[in-house]
Write a protein that holds these residues in place. Sequence first.
Motif, PDB file in Angstrom:
ATOM      1  N   SER A  90       4.181   1.404  16.568  1.00 19.90           N
ATOM      2  CA  SER A  90       5.237   2.056  17.345  1.00 19.90           C
ATOM      3  C   SER A  90       6.572   2.114  16.604  1.00 19.90           C
ATOM      4  CB  SER A  90       5.418   1.375  18.698  1.00 19.90           C
ATOM      5  OG  SER A  90       5.861   0.058  18.538  1.00 19.90           O
ATOM      6  N   THR A  91       6.739   1.318  15.571  1.00 17.70           N
ATOM      7  CA  THR A  91       8.005   1.286  14.832  1.00 17.70           C
ATOM      8  C   THR A  91       7.903   1.893  13.435  1.00 17.70           C
ATOM      9  OG1 THR A  91       7.549  -0.912  13.940  1.00 17.70           O
ATOM     10  CG2 THR A  91       8.774  -0.801  16.029  1.00 17.70           C
ATOM     11  N   ASN A  92       6.688   2.180  12.993  1.00 19.45           N
ATOM     12  CA  ASN A  92       6.449   2.664  11.618  1.00 19.45           C
ATOM     13  C   ASN A  92       6.916   1.661  10.567  1.00 19.45           C
ATOM     14  OD1 ASN A  92       5.235   5.168  12.313  1.00 19.45           O
ATOM     15  ND2 ASN A  92       7.277   5.968  12.793  1.00 19.45           N
ATOM     16  N   LYS A  93       6.847   0.383  10.898  1.00 22.44           N
ATOM     17  CA  LYS A  93       7.182  -0.693   9.952  1.00 22.44           C
ATOM     18  C   LYS A  93       5.896  -1.388   9.517  1.00 22.44           C
ATOM     19  CE  LYS A  93      11.001  -2.593   9.687  1.00 22.44           C
ATOM     20  NZ  LYS A  93      12.189  -2.585   8.887  1.00 22.44           N
ATOM     21  N   THR A  94       5.939  -1.998   8.358  1.00 27.93           N
ATOM     22  CA  THR A  94       4.807  -2.792   7.900  1.00 27.93           C
ATOM     23  C   THR A  94       4.791  -4.098   8.680  1.00 27.93           C
ATOM     24  OG1 THR A  94       5.041  -1.854   5.699  1.00 27.93           O
ATOM     25  CG2 THR A  94       3.750  -3.876   5.878  1.00 27.93           C
ATOM     26  N   PRO A  95       3.648  -4.474   9.274  1.00 29.68           N
ATOM     27  CA  PRO A  95       3.612  -5.726  10.029  1.00 29.68           C
ATOM     28  C   PRO A  95       3.784  -6.928   9.098  1.00 29.68           C
ATOM     29  CG  PRO A  95       1.420  -4.763   9.913  1.00 29.68           C
ATOM     30  CD  PRO A  95       2.365  -3.776   9.294  1.00 29.68           C
ATOM     31  N   PRO A  96       4.378  -8.005   9.607  1.00 34.57           N
ATOM     32  CA  PRO A  96       4.624  -9.180   8.749  1.00 34.57           C
ATOM     33  C   PRO A  96       3.386  -9.687   8.013  1.00 34.57           C
ATOM     34  CG  PRO A  96       5.787  -9.436  10.819  1.00 34.57           C
ATOM     35  CD  PRO A  96       4.929  -8.203  10.952  1.00 34.57           C
ATOM     36  N   HIS A  97       2.217  -9.655   8.638  1.00 34.76           N
ATOM     37  CA  HIS A  97       1.042 -10.207   7.957  1.00 34.76           C
ATOM     38  C   HIS A  97       0.586  -9.312   6.809  1.00 34.76           C
ATOM     39  CE1 HIS A  97      -2.269  -7.687   9.725  1.00 34.76           C
ATOM     40  NE2 HIS A  97      -1.363  -7.512  10.661  1.00 34.76           N
ATOM     41  N   HIS A  98       0.996  -8.056   6.751  1.00 35.99           N
ATOM     42  CA  HIS A  98       0.691  -7.194   5.604  1.00 35.99           C
ATOM     43  C   HIS A  98       1.736  -7.356   4.517  1.00 35.99           C
ATOM     44  CE1 HIS A  98      -2.245  -4.048   7.392  1.00 35.99           C
ATOM     45  NE2 HIS A  98      -2.398  -5.211   7.984  1.00 35.99           N
ATOM     46  N   LYS A  99       2.987  -7.531   4.937  1.00 36.01           N
ATOM     47  CA  LYS A  99       4.084  -7.585   3.983  1.00 36.01           C
ATOM     48  C   LYS A  99       4.027  -8.839   3.118  1.00 36.01           C
ATOM     49  CE  LYS A  99       7.850  -6.689   5.959  1.00 36.01           C
ATOM     50  NZ  LYS A  99       9.146  -6.635   6.603  1.00 36.01           N
ATOM     51  N   ASN A 100       3.770  -9.973   3.731  1.00 33.60           N
ATOM     52  CA  ASN A 100       3.795 -11.223   2.963  1.00 33.60           C
ATOM     53  C   ASN A 100       2.399 -11.759   2.667  1.00 33.60           C
ATOM     54  OD1 ASN A 100       2.978 -12.433   5.382  1.00 33.60           O
ATOM     55  ND2 ASN A 100       5.059 -12.992   5.938  1.00 33.60           N
ATOM     56  N   TRP A 101       1.380 -11.049   3.111  1.00 35.90           N
ATOM     57  CA  TRP A 101      -0.017 -11.391   2.842  1.00 35.90           C
ATOM     58  C   TRP A 101      -0.392 -12.789   3.309  1.00 35.90           C
ATOM     59  CZ3 TRP A 101      -2.835  -7.336   2.212  1.00 35.90           C
ATOM     60  CH2 TRP A 101      -2.257  -6.203   1.649  1.00 35.90           C
ATOM     61  N   LEU A 102       0.289 -13.257   4.324  1.00 38.51           N
ATOM     62  CA  LEU A 102      -0.045 -14.546   4.923  1.00 38.51           C
ATOM     63  C   LEU A 102      -0.616 -14.310   6.307  1.00 38.51           C
ATOM     64  CD1 LEU A 102       3.100 -16.781   4.250  1.00 38.51           C
ATOM     65  CD2 LEU A 102       0.843 -17.046   3.241  1.00 38.51           C
ATOM     66  N   ALA A 103      -1.514 -15.180   6.692  1.00 42.00           N
ATOM     67  CA  ALA A 103      -1.956 -15.165   8.084  1.00 42.00           C
ATOM     68  C   ALA A 103      -0.732 -15.460   8.952  1.00 42.00           C
ATOM     69  CB  ALA A 103      -3.032 -16.228   8.298  1.00 42.00           C
ATOM     70  N   PRO A 104      -0.739 -15.065  10.218  1.00 44.14           N
ATOM     71  CA  PRO A 104       0.395 -15.412  11.075  1.00 44.14           C
ATOM     72  C   PRO A 104       0.682 -16.918  11.018  1.00 44.14           C
ATOM     73  CG  PRO A 104      -1.091 -13.938  12.219  1.00 44.14           C
ATOM     74  CD  PRO A 104      -1.768 -14.333  10.935  1.00 44.14           C
ATOM     75  N   TYR A 105       1.967 -17.248  11.139  1.00 43.23           N
ATOM     76  CA  TYR A 105       2.353 -18.650  11.020  1.00 43.23           C
ATOM     77  C   TYR A 105       3.431 -19.014  12.028  1.00 43.23           C
ATOM     78  CZ  TYR A 105       5.996 -16.405   8.233  1.00 43.23           C
ATOM     79  OH  TYR A 105       7.017 -15.583   7.815  1.00 43.23           O
ATOM     80  N   VAL A 106       3.464 -20.299  12.359  1.00 42.02           N
ATOM     81  CA  VAL A 106       4.502 -20.855  13.219  1.00 42.02           C
ATOM     82  C   VAL A 106       5.641 -21.317  12.321  1.00 42.02           C
ATOM     83  CG1 VAL A 106       5.086 -22.667  14.886  1.00 42.02           C
ATOM     84  CG2 VAL A 106       2.792 -21.628  14.919  1.00 42.02           C
TER      85      VAL A 106
END
Length: 148
Positions: free
Chosen positions: A35-51
């Motif tokens: 919906s924002t046309n942004k790269t999701p964080p898990h694609h950008k930094n190649w990390l699984a989601p994190y706390v």
Amino acid sequence: MDLSSVPPTKYLVVFRVPHPGNGKICRVMDYIAHSTNKTPPHHKNWLAPYVTFHRPLSGISEEKLMESIGGATLKMKQTRLVLHGLIAFGSRYIVIPVLATEDAALLWVQIRMYLSHLPEYVRDKHDGDNILHITVAEKLSASEFAAA
């Protein structure tokens, strides 16, 4: 090479979200990214989601960070993640708050205690206002935030 022009290395204190929960969180990231046309964080930094357990840190060597945080993590007991909806951090970030179990809260406090004893540690006015969270959208413009 003039090192004064090189930005300092920043470190985050994070713990990866294990399977199977990280797949669901990635789908939330992907939905918002669509919906924002942004790269999701898990694609950008190649990390699984994190706390996120602490804001970005700079000015402290990786060795000192590992030594300090290692002392806290060695005492950590296995716990579970309890997530609660989506909230905004200002108008540029969307996060999923993590409701801390007692063991997670203890680790969180110990990490801050160990880090604050380092002479290089610089306090931030927002340190006491932090919450455990998983970032699902970041650095959004006003229009991207509204779309999300």
